[in-house]
Design a protein around this motif. Structure first.
Motif, PDB file in Angstrom:
ATOM      1  N   ASN A 212       0.792  -1.225   0.000  1.00  0.00           N
ATOM      2  CA  ASN A 212       0.000   0.000   0.000  1.00  0.00           C
ATOM      3  C   ASN A 212       0.826   1.278   0.000  1.00  0.00           C
ATOM      4  O   ASN A 212       0.285   2.379   0.118  1.00  0.00           O
ATOM      5  CB  ASN A 212      -0.964   0.015   1.191  1.00  0.00           C
ATOM      6  CG  ASN A 212      -0.242   0.011   2.532  1.00  0.00           C
ATOM      7  OD1 ASN A 212       0.979   0.153   2.610  1.00  0.00           O
ATOM      8  ND2 ASN A 212      -1.010  -0.172   3.601  1.00  0.00           N
ATOM      9  N   GLY A 213       2.154   1.170  -0.130  1.00  0.00           N
ATOM     10  CA  GLY A 213       2.994   2.356  -0.190  1.00  0.00           C
ATOM     11  C   GLY A 213       3.238   3.033   1.141  1.00  0.00           C
ATOM     12  O   GLY A 213       3.863   4.097   1.194  1.00  0.00           O
ATOM     13  N   GLN A 214       2.802   2.430   2.233  1.00  0.00           N
ATOM     14  CA  GLN A 214       2.926   3.061   3.549  1.00  0.00           C
ATOM     15  C   GLN A 214       4.118   2.561   4.360  1.00  0.00           C
ATOM     16  O   GLN A 214       4.438   3.123   5.407  1.00  0.00           O
ATOM     17  CB  GLN A 214       1.653   2.814   4.355  1.00  0.00           C
ATOM     18  CG  GLN A 214       0.419   3.480   3.783  1.00  0.00           C
ATOM     19  CD  GLN A 214       0.549   4.993   3.767  1.00  0.00           C
ATOM     20  OE1 GLN A 214       0.834   5.621   4.779  1.00  0.00           O
ATOM     21  NE2 GLN A 214       0.357   5.587   2.605  1.00  0.00           N
ATOM     22  N   LEU A 215       4.776   1.499   3.878  1.00  0.00           N
ATOM     23  CA  LEU A 215       5.864   0.873   4.642  1.00  0.00           C
ATOM     24  C   LEU A 215       7.115   0.738   3.785  1.00  0.00           C
ATOM     25  O   LEU A 215       7.037   0.523   2.574  1.00  0.00           O
ATOM     26  CB  LEU A 215       5.439  -0.514   5.144  1.00  0.00           C
ATOM     27  CG  LEU A 215       4.199  -0.582   6.025  1.00  0.00           C
ATOM     28  CD1 LEU A 215       3.848  -2.032   6.317  1.00  0.00           C
ATOM     29  CD2 LEU A 215       4.405   0.205   7.315  1.00  0.00           C
ATOM     30  N   LEU A 216       8.278   0.838   4.430  1.00  0.00           N
ATOM     31  CA  LEU A 216       9.565   0.662   3.771  1.00  0.00           C
ATOM     32  C   LEU A 216       9.876  -0.844   3.694  1.00  0.00           C
ATOM     33  O   LEU A 216       9.841  -1.546   4.699  1.00  0.00           O
ATOM     34  CB  LEU A 216      10.661   1.378   4.552  1.00  0.00           C
ATOM     35  CG  LEU A 216      12.075   1.235   4.017  1.00  0.00           C
ATOM     36  CD1 LEU A 216      12.230   1.992   2.689  1.00  0.00           C
ATOM     37  CD2 LEU A 216      13.084   1.770   5.043  1.00  0.00           C
ATOM     38  N   TYR A 217      10.167  -1.308   2.489  1.00  0.00           N
ATOM     39  CA  TYR A 217      10.538  -2.695   2.272  1.00  0.00           C
ATOM     40  C   TYR A 217      11.946  -2.786   1.706  1.00  0.00           C
ATOM     41  O   TYR A 217      12.441  -1.854   1.059  1.00  0.00           O
ATOM     42  CB  TYR A 217       9.579  -3.364   1.294  1.00  0.00           C
ATOM     43  CG  TYR A 217       8.268  -3.786   1.899  1.00  0.00           C
ATOM     44  CD1 TYR A 217       8.064  -5.096   2.336  1.00  0.00           C
ATOM     45  CD2 TYR A 217       7.220  -2.885   2.046  1.00  0.00           C
ATOM     46  CE1 TYR A 217       6.858  -5.486   2.895  1.00  0.00           C
ATOM     47  CE2 TYR A 217       6.004  -3.257   2.609  1.00  0.00           C
ATOM     48  CZ  TYR A 217       5.826  -4.568   3.023  1.00  0.00           C
ATOM     49  OH  TYR A 217       4.634  -4.949   3.578  1.00  0.00           O
ATOM     50  N   THR A 218      12.588  -3.948   1.936  1.00  0.00           N
ATOM     51  CA  THR A 218      13.842  -4.254   1.265  1.00  0.00           C
ATOM     52  C   THR A 218      13.634  -5.478   0.386  1.00  0.00           C
ATOM     53  O   THR A 218      12.758  -6.303   0.636  1.00  0.00           O
ATOM     54  CB  THR A 218      14.972  -4.558   2.267  1.00  0.00           C
ATOM     55  OG1 THR A 218      14.643  -5.742   3.003  1.00  0.00           O
ATOM     56  CG2 THR A 218      15.179  -3.408   3.230  1.00  0.00           C
TER      57      THR A 218
END
Length: 224
Positions: A212-218
């Protein structure tokens, strides 16, 4: 709207892009900056660039929990507007504070600063929010003073040169973004035969997983 969803298919077609070549220049490194960040090559990008081999997962991993710690806090969400061209609107991207003499530099993709695919020109209302998580803005909002990209991207929509930079305005106390959150290092003319870890804010739904574009992922690459 996540800007990656609108990138023209032609710009992503490897058959229409020049062949990739190994760099011929001298490899150089700029170390990261900030309180508590190791000033060694091992701490250069803290996992963003490494020489290790072996298989690695390509699954996205939620890295947002410690959004005020390093390195999460130097990554952030980008908001901007494209006013011209054939597909104007407000868009979202990801960016990273990178060490620079001015202490005000953010690195991002070329298509996040210049709408070369749809002839919309340079973005306006460009804003970087470091450490963003579920609407949290722990280090405030940083507007851009200047935007830059490569001629290969701006003039030829060459995905090999899809690189952009923003010089941010200082805060009311005269500090640059690097003074507040620190900054990643950066490397030039490195071998492509590396394991890379990408950081970003994906916002897309697939049959297997939704973001949803709200969290930072690697996401870790396979070694190439």
């Amino acid at each position: 709207e996540p800007v990656e969803l609108r990138v023209a298919a032609a710009s992503r077609d490897p058959g229409r892009q020049p062949a990739v070549q190994e760099p011929t220049g001298k490899p150089t490194l700029v170390l990261p900056a900030g309180s508590g960040i190791p000033k060694t090559r091992a701490g250069l990008l803290d996992g963003l660039l490494g020489g290790g081999g072996g298989a690695s997962t390509r699954d996205a991993v939620d890295a947002s929990a410690n959004n005020t710690g390093f390195p999460q806090r130097v990554h952030g969400k980008v908001f901007f507007t494209i006013s011209g061209g054939s597909d104007p609107g407000n868009f979202l991207c990801s960016g990273t504070a990178v060490r620079s003499p001015s202490h005000t530099l953010v690195w991002t993709a070329g298509h996040c600063v210049n709408d070369a695919e749809f002839n919309g020109g340079f973005a306006t209302n460009f804003e970087f929010v470091p450490g963003y998580r579920n609407g949290q803005r722990p280090f405030g909002e940083w507007a851009a003073r200047q935007l830059f990209t490569t001629s290969g991207w701006q003039n030829n929509v060459n995905i090999r040169f899809d690189i952009g930079a923003a010089v941010l305005a200082r805060d009311r106390d005269g500090r640059g973004i690097q003074d507040v959150v620190g900054a990643r290092g950066i490397a030039f003319n490195q071998s492509r035969n590396q394991t890379f870890v990408a950081y970003g804010y994906p916002a897309v739904s697939t049959p297997f997983r939704s973001f949803n574009g709200q969290l930072l992922y690697t996401c870790t690459s396979p070694r190439i």
